[in-house]
Design a protein around this motif. Sequence first.
Motif, PDB file in Angstrom:
ATOM      1  N   ILE A   1      -0.914   0.008  13.858  1.00 57.59           N
ATOM      2  CA  ILE A   1       0.200   0.702  14.515  1.00 57.59           C
ATOM      3  C   ILE A   1       1.418   0.702  13.595  1.00 57.59           C
ATOM      4  O   ILE A   1       2.088   1.731  13.402  1.00 57.59           O
ATOM      5  CB  ILE A   1       0.529   0.035  15.868  1.00 57.59           C
ATOM      6  N   VAL A   2       1.706  -0.480  13.011  1.00 54.90           N
ATOM      7  CA  VAL A   2       2.830  -0.587  12.073  1.00 54.90           C
ATOM      8  C   VAL A   2       2.596   0.337  10.870  1.00 54.90           C
ATOM      9  O   VAL A   2       3.524   1.038  10.411  1.00 54.90           O
ATOM     10  CB  VAL A   2       3.015  -2.046  11.601  1.00 54.90           C
ATOM     11  N   LYS A   3       1.363   0.353  10.381  1.00 57.64           N
ATOM     12  CA  LYS A   3       1.049   1.167   9.193  1.00 57.64           C
ATOM     13  C   LYS A   3       1.247   2.653   9.479  1.00 57.64           C
ATOM     14  O   LYS A   3       1.803   3.392   8.649  1.00 57.64           O
ATOM     15  CB  LYS A   3      -0.394   0.905   8.751  1.00 57.64           C
ATOM     16  N   ILE A   4       0.832   3.095  10.660  1.00 59.87           N
ATOM     17  CA  ILE A   4       1.004   4.508  11.019  1.00 59.87           C
ATOM     18  C   ILE A   4       2.487   4.874  11.079  1.00 59.87           C
ATOM     19  O   ILE A   4       2.909   5.926  10.574  1.00 59.87           O
ATOM     20  CB  ILE A   4       0.309   4.798  12.374  1.00 59.87           C
ATOM     21  N   VAL A   5       3.281   3.982  11.670  1.00 57.96           N
ATOM     22  CA  VAL A   5       4.725   4.234  11.763  1.00 57.96           C
ATOM     23  C   VAL A   5       5.351   4.285  10.366  1.00 57.96           C
ATOM     24  O   VAL A   5       6.124   5.203  10.038  1.00 57.96           O
ATOM     25  CB  VAL A   5       5.407   3.141  12.626  1.00 57.96           C
ATOM     26  N   VAL A   6       5.004   3.301   9.532  1.00 58.16           N
ATOM     27  CA  VAL A   6       5.587   3.226   8.185  1.00 58.16           C
ATOM     28  C   VAL A   6       5.165   4.434   7.342  1.00 58.16           C
ATOM     29  O   VAL A   6       5.996   5.045   6.644  1.00 58.16           O
ATOM     30  CB  VAL A   6       5.173   1.907   7.490  1.00 58.16           C
ATOM     31  N   VAL A   7       3.875   4.805   7.414  1.00 62.46           N
ATOM     32  CA  VAL A   7       3.392   5.965   6.649  1.00 62.46           C
ATOM     33  C   VAL A   7       4.104   7.229   7.106  1.00 62.46           C
ATOM     34  O   VAL A   7       4.491   8.086   6.279  1.00 62.46           O
ATOM     35  CB  VAL A   7       1.861   6.118   6.814  1.00 62.46           C
ATOM     36  N   THR A   8       4.300   7.345   8.423  1.00 61.33           N
ATOM     37  CA  THR A   8       5.006   8.517   8.955  1.00 61.33           C
ATOM     38  C   THR A   8       6.426   8.601   8.388  1.00 61.33           C
ATOM     39  O   THR A   8       6.898   9.686   8.000  1.00 61.33           O
ATOM     40  CB  THR A   8       5.051   8.455  10.494  1.00 61.33           C
ATOM     41  N   VAL A   9       7.101   7.457   8.326  1.00 62.35           N
ATOM     42  CA  VAL A   9       8.462   7.427   7.779  1.00 62.35           C
ATOM     43  C   VAL A   9       8.455   7.865   6.311  1.00 62.35           C
ATOM     44  O   VAL A   9       9.277   8.703   5.891  1.00 62.35           O
ATOM     45  CB  VAL A   9       9.072   6.008   7.917  1.00 62.35           C
ATOM     46  N   PHE A  10       7.513   7.329   5.534  1.00 63.75           N
ATOM     47  CA  PHE A  10       7.432   7.683   4.111  1.00 63.75           C
ATOM     48  C   PHE A  10       7.115   9.169   3.942  1.00 63.75           C
ATOM     49  O   PHE A  10       7.654   9.831   3.044  1.00 63.75           O
ATOM     50  CB  PHE A  10       6.371   6.828   3.405  1.00 63.75           C
TER      51      PHE A  10
ATOM     52  N   SER B   1       0.824  -1.218   0.000  1.00 64.87           N
ATOM     53  CA  SER B   1       0.000   0.000   0.000  1.00 64.87           C
ATOM     54  C   SER B   1       0.857   1.265   0.000  1.00 64.87           C
ATOM     55  O   SER B   1       0.408   2.328  -0.443  1.00 64.87           O
ATOM     56  CB  SER B   1      -0.935  -0.004   1.209  1.00 64.87           C
ATOM     57  N   MET B   2       2.088   1.165   0.522  1.00 69.08           N
ATOM     58  CA  MET B   2       2.982   2.332   0.530  1.00 69.08           C
ATOM     59  C   MET B   2       3.504   2.659  -0.869  1.00 69.08           C
ATOM     60  O   MET B   2       3.951   3.780  -1.139  1.00 69.08           O
ATOM     61  CB  MET B   2       4.186   2.079   1.459  1.00 69.08           C
ATOM     62  N   VAL B   3       3.474   1.679  -1.758  1.00 66.18           N
ATOM     63  CA  VAL B   3       4.043   1.852  -3.099  1.00 66.18           C
ATOM     64  C   VAL B   3       3.145   2.700  -3.989  1.00 66.18           C
ATOM     65  O   VAL B   3       3.628   3.493  -4.809  1.00 66.18           O
ATOM     66  CB  VAL B   3       4.294   0.463  -3.748  1.00 66.18           C
TER      67      VAL B   3
END
Length: 597
Positions: A164-173, A51-53
């Motif tokens: 929780i993982v998704k929020i962290v990953v989206v924040t990084v992106f 989903s990040m892609v």
Amino acid sequence: MAERNTYFQDEVVTQEKIDFKNLKRLLHYAAPHKKLFAFVLIVMLIAVVSSMVTPLLLRMIVDTAIPEYSATGEYKTFILAVCGFVVCGFAEIIITYFQQKSLGRAGHGIIADIRKDIFYKLQQLPFDYFDNRPSGKIVVRVTEYITELADFFISYLMNFILNIVKIVVVTVFMLVLSPVLTLIVYAAIVPLTACVILIRKAIRKLFRLNRAKGSNRTAFILESIMGEKIIQNYNRTEFNEKVYHDLQKDCADTWMKIVRRNELNGPIVGIFWNAGTLLLYAISFLLMDRGIMGVTTGVVIAFLSYMGLFSAPLTQLSAIIQNLAQVSANLERVFETIDAPVSIADGENSVELKDVKGKVDYNDVSFSYEEGINILEHFDLHVRPGERIALVGPTGAGKTTVINLLTRFYDVRSGSVTIDGIDVRNVKLHSLRQQVGVLMQDPFIFKGTVLENIRYGRRDATDEECIAAAKAIFADECIMRLPNGYQEELAERGEGLSAGEKQLISFARIVLKNPAVIILDEATSSISSDTELLIQQALDVLLHGRTSFIVAHRLSTIRNADRILFIANKGIAEEGTHEQLLNKHGLYYNLYKSLNQ
């Protein structure tokens, strides 16, 4: 016995906050499925990365593919981006399929274990546990509450971790794309989250209240189904409809309070999110106009996509936290039952009852159902092997209590009850109840054939043994009148049989069991006088040489008792044979005269 909780009393919830101890305990049930959960977690993490892609592909199209096509007419980059979208789409479909399949399998496996534990515990709990609660409030714990736990495992548990993982990953992106725009997003999210938490806190208390109201309603519905004939016979239909209306109104009113507060989420999220989006557009426009910090049209579009990916898990987390409150309330009641103390159980040094002679002694026994209100007080009774004891007296005097202490349906508060000199508390329950047979006033017929009902206490008995038991108690004739005889399929609770027919089948059941001590608790109250004469002949054979206790209001069934005890004033007021008690002109004499007038 504690005060009985009825359908118009809310169950008390002792834990007002989410009980993480219960949630941790719940996770122990997930341990056998840890490999499956690990697989699901890996698959879901792949879904997060996928989903990040897609926002990056959007950025590629806007910042690279479109300018490239405008300048050179090449659309190779555009095709690559589209192919990326297709791959991500298919990946999401496949991942969702395996995720739902795996979580459903694990979730229902866990729920099956919890439901098994609570059902097994209900089989072990003493009678006073059931005395204190309506059946409906127990049933709802085994069914509705645990079903909602299944939804938690299937829909919420892994999503909680994933979000929780998704929020962290989206924040990084987002930070990689633009730290300044990321700060703007968080400026909108922090007050939004605070408001959502306040709403959830208010809703959590209402959910607990709603659970209690729903439990009340279920208890009343079950009671009404079980007592439908009495309700109609006493013209209580309209009154019960009003009671149900009030209980349903309580549930509906509580639920509407939840809905009204829950509906605040939409406007609050909309206000803060739209304000954050407008601010994002404004800052992006200024940065693009000045050409600083590398903010391009593609970056803004990608950032808006990441905001969408950010808002979804944030909203889901608030819903999951709310669901955790529901789960915590349900778990409190479920584990309350699973953890309920089994006050009547085998001790470490419990023994088997073997070669029972039938000597029964009540030694200075005191007993109360409610603290401070004794039913029996310093009660002494010594029964010789093979003696037939009859218990009579006014309702509520303690006749049934006397026999309940012998079978350990309840335990004495002080003193002791012994069989052949062995305290019944030191006897294995299975052995005790194998040697002591009880025939209740209200016979219970299970769904199944007549033979299966007779065989209930001895599953290894042959058909011939079951039929012989029925013949011995003169039940054969009435059973053979049924369309399929002994193979007749009986309905739940023996619907369609007369009270006398139910009692005769119960008599055959205890004859087949062949216990050393027999207890008849108003066992002939539902049998006609003609049938009673046949039963009396069979009882003379059945009880010969066995210690027996007979509780009866029909004095005709106890004339031949070796001793008749008149139970009153927390003990034995009179005792003797039928003739001896009549000659005393006392309590038994007055009872006899009143029944024969």
